[in-house]
Design an enzyme around this catalytic site. Structure first.
Site, PDB file in Angstrom:
ATOM      1  N   THR A 170      -1.603 -29.357   3.154  1.00  0.00           N
ATOM      2  CA  THR A 170      -1.999 -28.687   1.917  1.00  0.00           C
ATOM      3  C   THR A 170      -2.434 -27.244   2.150  1.00  0.00           C
ATOM      4  O   THR A 170      -2.339 -26.425   1.230  1.00  0.00           O
ATOM      5  CB  THR A 170      -3.142 -29.461   1.249  1.00  0.00           C
ATOM      6  OG1 THR A 170      -4.219 -29.636   2.181  1.00  0.00           O
ATOM      7  CG2 THR A 170      -2.670 -30.826   0.781  1.00  0.00           C
ATOM      8  N   CYS A 171      -2.926 -26.928   3.338  1.00  0.00           N
ATOM      9  CA  CYS A 171      -3.359 -25.551   3.599  1.00  0.00           C
ATOM     10  C   CYS A 171      -2.190 -24.581   3.550  1.00  0.00           C
ATOM     11  O   CYS A 171      -2.379 -23.387   3.314  1.00  0.00           O
ATOM     12  CB  CYS A 171      -4.038 -25.466   4.966  1.00  0.00           C
ATOM     13  SG  CYS A 171      -5.558 -26.426   5.060  1.00  0.00           S
ATOM     14  N   ALA A 172      -0.976 -25.077   3.808  1.00  0.00           N
ATOM     15  CA  ALA A 172       0.205 -24.216   3.814  1.00  0.00           C
ATOM     16  C   ALA A 172       1.181 -24.590   2.701  1.00  0.00           C
ATOM     17  O   ALA A 172       2.284 -24.035   2.654  1.00  0.00           O
ATOM     18  CB  ALA A 172       0.905 -24.305   5.160  1.00  0.00           C
TER      19      ALA A 172
END
Length: 560
Positions: free
Chosen positions: A526-528
């Site tokens: 989710t961070c990317a």
């Protein structure tokens, strides 16, 4: 385009400031040679080019002070505080264009100077070649915090108390989980938004103030922190529940004190989300946004957050107008008493001077047992409206504004309409078409836009219901809605790569590899905004596996 740039494109730059990029003593961008002058960017404010011989922040200070001196000489009274706080709370606009090109231009806006500069750097990194990147402002200061997933509301209150007034961007981690960065942070704001909608908090209006069987509620997934909880879900959006002015001195005083604290928290959270460029899953009514913007409400605004109640009050108000007309014509009392509401006299409605739906809210002391008639109907309507959109909610709204102002001045929002403010805070939903999806998604590591698995995925995405689209965005980005600008504004860009099965090495042919893929589930970073998708054999298998992963893959951040 960045979060704020997409949201504010085309809006008037009222009270905003321009910013220039870093240059050397000759006026060239740092890292640029003399023959690259034609590619440099020109930064302006108020139609005037800024000095080429100052750093970014010096140029800003010089221009703002110059503007203040001009206002003072003209007798202007509305001058910014001299404590420098306007550099962090005002909406800053950065306008730029190539020196030799009247067409290639752009702008970004954000709450606070550092956020605006950072988003300009991101936009230049996304849209410019290496020789055109003139803005170098460094990384925003970040404040890492660790919270308990099972106590989101309590954790948020402590975090906001300690860090909401700081200019650093909040990054959230969870105790006992390995996830860090953007994904857990966005999920934190989403989970907090849900917790603030809980029935038992007493913050918002609903069909029943005590959450009885008539309340329309929704359940969080059983894997969510604290188990399944009822959330208030109003189709027209959330609006503060009215509390009697005398509540503080009654047995309900302690509960009302908590309500005030929660509204102060809502204000802090909303302001911090705006400042950091985060999204909330808090469906506020348009009428509440009017209150945030300092607009007065009246009887006709009730219709926009409680349609049935508002319609009844308007019909009763029509009876009052008819009574006035008959009195002006010197009509008999009998004609006045014959006025009916949907075929019944006002007395037969058995209304008393208490707020409908809130029997403990006495509209007028000593009159709680007085039956409403055609002769006191006007007073009754006036008291109901006052309790619903004025006196009954003003302390909660004031607490919200107090919390908001602790982050930055709420008056900065005056340039927005209620609809635009909702767009900024909660993001947007959009209709997905395969053609537009291909333009805004990156395919990598084994996939192209023509890969069979990608073709199937794009078809599935366009067939999602609004609820499924909501869940898909939550799964991939940790936020249930897309930022202003939609999928095209997502940063980092949504990327889909091929996920190889751990047992695929034992398979000797393509058919066997496909069968092995059907046993796997998609996973995300989710961070990317990074979706790892197995090459499923059919569209039906992919749809089933994707929905299963979306529904079951929530509640923690682990290695994938």
């Amino acid at each position: 385009m960045s979060f704020a740039a997409a949201a504010m494109a085309g809006l008037a730059s009222v009270g905003s400031h321009g910013i220039r990029g870093s240059r050397d003593r000759r006026g060239l961008s740092l890292g640029a040679s003399a023959h690259e002058r034609s590619k440099k960017l020109v930064f302006t404010t108020g139609g005037k080019q800024l000095s080429k011989h100052l750093t970014v922040y010096q140029a800003m200070q010089h221009q703002v002070v110059h503007d203040e001196d001009d206002e003072e000489s003209l007798g202007g009274a509305d001058l910014p505080n001299d404590d420098g706080s306007h550099f962090w709370g005002d909406i800053f606009t950065i306008t730029y264009q190539k020196a030799d090109n009247e067409v290639d231009k752009g702008s970004v806006r954000a709450f606070g100077l550092s956020q605006a500069l950072n988003r300009l750097q991101q936009q230049q990194g996304d849209n410019s070649s290496a020789t055109e990147r003139e803005v170098r402002v460094g990384r925003l200061q970040r404040q890492k915090v660790r919270v308990s997933r099972n106590r989101i509301l309590d954790s948020a209150a402590k975090v906001m108390e300690m860090f909401s007034t700081q200019k650093a961007v909040l990054e959230v981690e969870y105790f006992g989980e390995v996830g860090t960065g953007l994904g857990p942070t966005l999920e934190f704001y989403t989970l907090l938004s849900h917790d603030l909608q809980r029935v038992g908090l007493g913050l918002w209006r609903s069909d029943s103030p005590h959450g009885s069987d008539t309340l329309e509620a929704k359940k969080l997934d059983s894997n969510s922190p604290g188990g399944a909880r009822n959330l208030i879900q109003e189709p027209l959006g959330l609006f503060p529940r009215p509390w009697p002015p005398s509540t503080a001195a009654s047995s309900e005083g302690s509960k009302f004190f908590k309500v005030i604290e929660y509204f102060r928290l809502v204000g802090r959270v909303m302001a911090k989300a705006l400042q950091d460029g985060r999204l909330l899953d808090l469906p506020l009514s348009t009428t509440f946004y009017k209150l945030i913007l300092g607009q007065e409400l009246d009887l006709y605004d009730i219709l926009s957050f409680d349609a049935e109640f508002g319609k009844i009050l308007q019909e009763l108000q029509i009876l009052v107008e008819r009574k006035r007309f008959l009195e002006s014509c010197s009509s008999s009392n009998q004609q006045i008493e014959d006025l009916c509401f949907r075929g019944a006299s006002v007395e037969d409605l058995c209304l008393e001077f208490t707020l409908p739906g809130y029997p403990d809210y006495v509209l007028k002391e000593g009159k709680e047992n007085t039956v409403v008639s055609i002769y006191n109907l006007e007073e009754y309507i006036s008291l109901v409206v006052d309790a619903t959109v004025k006196a009954g909610i003003m302390r909660q709204v004031d607490a919200f504004k107090t919390g908001f102002n602790q982050v930055f001045d709420i008056s900065s929002l005056q340039i927005f309409s209620p609809q635009e403010l909702d767009y900024l805070i909660c993001g947007r939903r959009e209709l997905w078409e395969p053609e537009t999806l291909v333009e805004h998604i990156k395919f990598d590591h084994g996939y192209t836009s023509k890969s069979p698995a990608i073709v199937n995925l794009l078809e599935i995405m366009t067939e999602f219901t609004p609820e499924q689209q909501h869940a898909f965005c939550q799964f991939v980005t940790s936020a249930p809605r897309l930022p202003p600008g939609g999928l095209s504004a997502l940063n980092p860009k949504l990327t889909i790569v091929r996920k190889h099965s751990s047992t695929a090495a034992n398979t000797s042919n393509a058919a066997g590899a496909m069968e092995t893929a059907d046993d796997d589930l998609p996973s995300v970073m989710t961070c990317a905004n990074y979706l790892k998708l197995p090459p499923y054999s059919t569209k039906e298998v992919m749809h089933k596996k994707l929905l299963y992963a979306i529904n079951e893959g929530q509640g923690s951040f682990d290695l994938s």
